[in-house]
Design a protein around this motif. Structure first.
Motif, PDB file in Angstrom:
ATOM      1  N   LYS A 105      24.171  46.933  54.223  1.00 43.03           N
ATOM      2  CA  LYS A 105      24.017  48.181  53.478  1.00 43.03           C
ATOM      3  C   LYS A 105      24.631  49.395  54.180  1.00 43.03           C
ATOM      4  O   LYS A 105      24.921  50.396  53.549  1.00 43.03           O
ATOM      5  CB  LYS A 105      22.527  48.433  53.225  1.00 43.03           C
ATOM      6  CG  LYS A 105      21.898  47.373  52.322  1.00 43.03           C
ATOM      7  CD  LYS A 105      20.411  47.634  52.146  1.00 43.03           C
ATOM      8  CE  LYS A 105      19.772  46.575  51.256  1.00 43.03           C
ATOM      9  NZ  LYS A 105      18.316  46.785  51.099  1.00 43.03           N
ATOM     10  N   ASP A 106      24.764  49.312  55.496  1.00 38.16           N
ATOM     11  CA  ASP A 106      25.361  50.460  56.205  1.00 38.16           C
ATOM     12  C   ASP A 106      26.361  49.946  57.235  1.00 38.16           C
ATOM     13  O   ASP A 106      26.518  48.741  57.446  1.00 38.16           O
ATOM     14  CB  ASP A 106      24.276  51.321  56.871  1.00 38.16           C
ATOM     15  CG  ASP A 106      23.395  50.526  57.821  1.00 38.16           C
ATOM     16  OD1 ASP A 106      23.936  49.656  58.533  1.00 38.16           O
ATOM     17  OD2 ASP A 106      22.178  50.766  57.856  1.00 38.16           O
ATOM     18  N   ASP A 107      27.042  50.884  57.893  1.00 35.88           N
ATOM     19  CA  ASP A 107      28.117  50.521  58.827  1.00 35.88           C
ATOM     20  C   ASP A 107      27.593  49.747  60.034  1.00 35.88           C
ATOM     21  O   ASP A 107      28.241  48.822  60.521  1.00 35.88           O
ATOM     22  CB  ASP A 107      28.855  51.779  59.285  1.00 35.88           C
ATOM     23  CG  ASP A 107      29.748  52.343  58.193  1.00 35.88           C
ATOM     24  OD1 ASP A 107      30.043  51.596  57.230  1.00 35.88           O
ATOM     25  OD2 ASP A 107      30.143  53.519  58.288  1.00 35.88           O
ATOM     26  N   ASP A 108      26.415  50.149  60.527  1.00 36.49           N
ATOM     27  CA  ASP A 108      25.839  49.441  61.677  1.00 36.49           C
ATOM     28  C   ASP A 108      25.589  47.975  61.348  1.00 36.49           C
ATOM     29  O   ASP A 108      25.890  47.077  62.145  1.00 36.49           O
ATOM     30  CB  ASP A 108      24.524  50.105  62.115  1.00 36.49           C
ATOM     31  CG  ASP A 108      24.746  51.084  63.263  1.00 36.49           C
ATOM     32  OD1 ASP A 108      25.919  51.378  63.574  1.00 36.49           O
ATOM     33  OD2 ASP A 108      23.755  51.542  63.842  1.00 36.49           O
ATOM     34  N   GLU A 109      25.016  47.721  60.178  1.00 37.65           N
ATOM     35  CA  GLU A 109      24.751  46.334  59.750  1.00 37.65           C
ATOM     36  C   GLU A 109      26.055  45.570  59.542  1.00 37.65           C
ATOM     37  O   GLU A 109      26.182  44.402  59.913  1.00 37.65           O
ATOM     38  CB  GLU A 109      23.935  46.338  58.450  1.00 37.65           C
ATOM     39  CG  GLU A 109      22.455  46.551  58.649  1.00 37.65           C
ATOM     40  CD  GLU A 109      21.812  45.381  59.381  1.00 37.65           C
ATOM     41  OE1 GLU A 109      21.830  44.261  58.843  1.00 37.65           O
ATOM     42  OE2 GLU A 109      21.315  45.585  60.502  1.00 37.65           O
ATOM     43  N   LYS A 110      27.042  46.230  58.956  1.00 40.04           N
ATOM     44  CA  LYS A 110      28.315  45.569  58.652  1.00 40.04           C
ATOM     45  C   LYS A 110      29.037  45.160  59.931  1.00 40.04           C
ATOM     46  O   LYS A 110      29.514  44.036  60.065  1.00 40.04           O
ATOM     47  CB  LYS A 110      29.198  46.475  57.801  1.00 40.04           C
ATOM     48  CG  LYS A 110      30.218  45.709  56.964  1.00 40.04           C
ATOM     49  CD  LYS A 110      30.803  46.596  55.885  1.00 40.04           C
ATOM     50  CE  LYS A 110      31.681  45.799  54.932  1.00 40.04           C
ATOM     51  NZ  LYS A 110      30.936  44.822  54.117  1.00 40.04           N
ATOM     52  N   ILE A 111      29.101  46.083  60.900  1.00 41.79           N
ATOM     53  CA  ILE A 111      29.785  45.754  62.146  1.00 41.79           C
ATOM     54  C   ILE A 111      29.000  44.724  62.956  1.00 41.79           C
ATOM     55  O   ILE A 111      29.579  43.891  63.665  1.00 41.79           O
ATOM     56  CB  ILE A 111      30.060  47.023  62.987  1.00 41.79           C
ATOM     57  CG1 ILE A 111      31.166  46.733  64.011  1.00 41.79           C
ATOM     58  CG2 ILE A 111      28.815  47.538  63.673  1.00 41.79           C
ATOM     59  CD1 ILE A 111      31.672  47.970  64.712  1.00 41.79           C
ATOM     60  N   ARG A 112      27.680  44.760  62.796  1.00 43.87           N
ATOM     61  CA  ARG A 112      26.843  43.769  63.489  1.00 43.87           C
ATOM     62  C   ARG A 112      27.225  42.354  63.071  1.00 43.87           C
ATOM     63  O   ARG A 112      27.465  41.482  63.915  1.00 43.87           O
ATOM     64  CB  ARG A 112      25.371  44.027  63.179  1.00 43.87           C
ATOM     65  CG  ARG A 112      24.441  42.976  63.768  1.00 43.87           C
ATOM     66  CD  ARG A 112      23.041  43.110  63.210  1.00 43.87           C
ATOM     67  NE  ARG A 112      22.178  42.055  63.679  1.00 43.87           N
ATOM     68  CZ  ARG A 112      21.006  41.755  63.152  1.00 43.87           C
ATOM     69  NH1 ARG A 112      20.555  42.448  62.122  1.00 43.87           N
ATOM     70  NH2 ARG A 112      20.283  40.772  63.639  1.00 43.87           N
ATOM     71  N   TRP A 113      27.326  42.136  61.749  1.00 44.98           N
ATOM     72  CA  TRP A 113      27.622  40.788  61.248  1.00 44.98           C
ATOM     73  C   TRP A 113      29.090  40.452  61.407  1.00 44.98           C
ATOM     74  O   TRP A 113      29.451  39.276  61.583  1.00 44.98           O
ATOM     75  CB  TRP A 113      27.166  40.650  59.797  1.00 44.98           C
ATOM     76  CG  TRP A 113      25.673  40.719  59.694  1.00 44.98           C
ATOM     77  CD1 TRP A 113      24.919  41.746  59.207  1.00 44.98           C
ATOM     78  CD2 TRP A 113      24.745  39.733  60.159  1.00 44.98           C
ATOM     79  NE1 TRP A 113      23.585  41.473  59.327  1.00 44.98           N
ATOM     80  CE2 TRP A 113      23.445  40.238  59.914  1.00 44.98           C
ATOM     81  CE3 TRP A 113      24.877  38.494  60.767  1.00 44.98           C
ATOM     82  CZ2 TRP A 113      22.301  39.529  60.238  1.00 44.98           C
ATOM     83  CZ3 TRP A 113      23.735  37.781  61.101  1.00 44.98           C
ATOM     84  CH2 TRP A 113      22.467  38.299  60.834  1.00 44.98           C
ATOM     85  N   ALA A 114      29.957  41.460  61.383  1.00 48.01           N
ATOM     86  CA  ALA A 114      31.382  41.216  61.644  1.00 48.01           C
ATOM     87  C   ALA A 114      31.577  40.693  63.070  1.00 48.01           C
ATOM     88  O   ALA A 114      32.334  39.743  63.299  1.00 48.01           O
ATOM     89  CB  ALA A 114      32.185  42.487  61.433  1.00 48.01           C
ATOM     90  N   LEU A 115      30.860  41.291  64.029  1.00 46.80           N
ATOM     91  CA  LEU A 115      30.967  40.851  65.416  1.00 46.80           C
ATOM     92  C   LEU A 115      30.346  39.481  65.622  1.00 46.80           C
ATOM     93  O   LEU A 115      30.843  38.658  66.394  1.00 46.80           O
ATOM     94  CB  LEU A 115      30.313  41.884  66.348  1.00 46.80           C
ATOM     95  CG  LEU A 115      31.102  43.186  66.526  1.00 46.80           C
ATOM     96  CD1 LEU A 115      30.271  44.235  67.245  1.00 46.80           C
ATOM     97  CD2 LEU A 115      32.406  42.932  67.280  1.00 46.80           C
TER      98      LEU A 115
END
Length: 446
Positions: A25-35
């Motif tokens: 839902k937000d950038d922190d969550e998105k980058i978390r799962w991308a990493l």
């Protein structure tokens, strides 16, 4: 964070990460799962081609400048791994170092240690073992405090690799056993089997071939029990190599071919290349020189930046040996003459890169030490202002009061002494007056 071993425990892990990434839902969550996806493809599938798109996604998110420092530091660490894979060591070092700065400034201990460990692995790759060993000791000490057992296992494995490079196989075996202990605590069978295989290699290099074979077979049984046999093709290759040296050529070739096919299937080309070279050695020992040459040519076709000095040498030496046995002696000598200068030039370039990085690391560590010293001096100044100066003033006031007290006591003692003298004189005077009065009275009567 790194996720090696998870794929063996959960076949749907990739789908889970992908779904979480799409639902973020937000950038922190998105980058978390991308990493997480990046490290999954890097550590579990050994496929950085699949990992790259998620690094790009992370970069796009970071460009907005809306993520936490933890993810920024971890992203830089991921980028460093990508540059290491591309043999861009100075750029990789810079990214690891930037990751440590952000992590240290924000007190993100785990990412700081992981980035420092990455720098140690970089030094191992360019054979700067002394610097790597120092950093690993620092990492291991802090990882014990953080109770990061997986990273402890990995770093002890790297310590073993350094000891093996110095042919200190006793110490290499010791560190490998330490790594095994930590992976057993985590029940990470994949990593544990990998270390058992390494232990077998060190035993073999020590000359304990029977012990090495027992260890290989133990690891092989573990791999089959945990449905990991295909992943551990190098283990099959080591057993095949053992059979080759014992003269069991048919069994050796069978296992080495399994090693080769599994390595190709898992896109692990260094292992596939080594398997082909060893099969060529089997054919050479069987005096099937033409077949051996065909296999060596196939191995040479797999040559790439991942090819180590030892593999490069083995490949050309076995090829020269085949040429010599086939009567092509001039070609054989020319090949050997061209091989060793090439290795020397590559090593020289590698040493230059290693020296440059060592110099950079020295400067960085010097700056780190100077900043630490300056920080201590600032703290000392604050301590002086906050504690030492008030204590000094209290001491001065105490001394003043003490001096006044002793001065007062001295004055009181002097006054007491004068009073006592006055009393004594008064008593003497009173006595004289009484005596005088008595004498006058007596004189009057007479």
């Amino acid at each position: 964070m790194p996720l090696a071993g998870w794929a063996a425990k959960n076949e749907n892990l990739e789908k889970y990460f992908l779904s979480q990434f799409s639902l973020a839902k937000d950038d922190d969550e998105k980058i978390r799962w991308a990493l997480k996806l990046f490290y999954y493809y890097k550590d579990d599938e050994f496929d950085l081609t699949k990992a790259k798109p998620y690094l790009f996604e992370s970069q796009m998110i970071l460009n907005k400048g809306s993520v936490s420092p933890a993810y920024e530091a971890d992203f830089l660490r991921a980028q460093a791994w990508m540059y290491m894979d591309e043999l861009e060591y100075p750029i990789a070092y810079d990214h690891f170092y930037k990751s440590t700065l952000i992590a240290e400034a924000n007190k993100i201990d785990t990412i700081y240690i992981l980035a420092r460990s990455g720098i140690a692995q970089l030094y191992i790759q360019i054979r700067n073992y002394y610097l790597a060993d120092d950093i690993l000791d620092e990492c291991i000490a802090k990882l014990h405090i953080l109770k990061r057992y997986r990273e402890l296992g990995i770093n002890y494995g790297h310590k073993a690799r350094i000891a093996g490079a110095f042919r200190e196989f006793h110490m290499a075996s010791y560190y490998t056993k330490k790594a095994i202990e930590y992976f057993q605590i985590l029940n990470d069978k994949r990593a544990e089997i990998n270390e058992w295989n390494n232990l077998g290699v060190y035993q073999y290099q020590k000359g304990n071939k029977d012990s090495a074979m027992r260890i290989y077979l133990h690891a092989y049984d573990m791999a089959e029990e945990n449905n990991l046999r295909e992943t551990f093709s190098f283990l099959v290759g080591n057993i095949g190599t053992h059979h080759m040296f014992n003269g069991n050529y048919s069994l050796a070739e069978s296992m080495l071919r399994e090693d080769y096919l599994n390595s190709l299937k898992n896109n692990y080309l260094p292992s596939a290349q080594l398997a082909l070279i060893t099969i060529a050695k089997v054919k050479f020992l069987q005096k099937e020189f033409n077949r051996a040459m065909e296999i060596i040519d196939s191995a040479q076709a797999l040559h790439g930046p991942y090819t180590s000095f030892r593999t490069y040498t083995d490949l050309n030496v076995i090829k020269a040996s085949i040429l010599f046995e086939r009567g092509q002696k001039d070609e054989a000598f020319n090949l050997l003459n061209s091989t060793f200068p090439t290795i020397d030039s590559v090593r020289k370039q590698n040493n230059i890169e290693s020296a440059n990085l060592a110099l950079k690391n020295h400067k960085v560590e010097k700056q780190r030490a100077e900043s630490t010293i300056n920080a201590h001096f600032e703290q000392l100044k604050k301590f002086r202002m906050r504690v030492v100066l008030p204590l000094f003033f209290i001491l001065i006031i105490g001394i003043i009061f003490t001096l006044k007290y002793f001065k007062s006591r001295r004055i009181i003692n002097e006054l007491s002494s004068e009073i006592f003298e006055l009393k004594s004189k008064n008593e003497d005077l009173e006595k004289e007056l009484v005596l005088k009065s008595m004498r006058e009275s007596k004189e009057n009567k007479s």
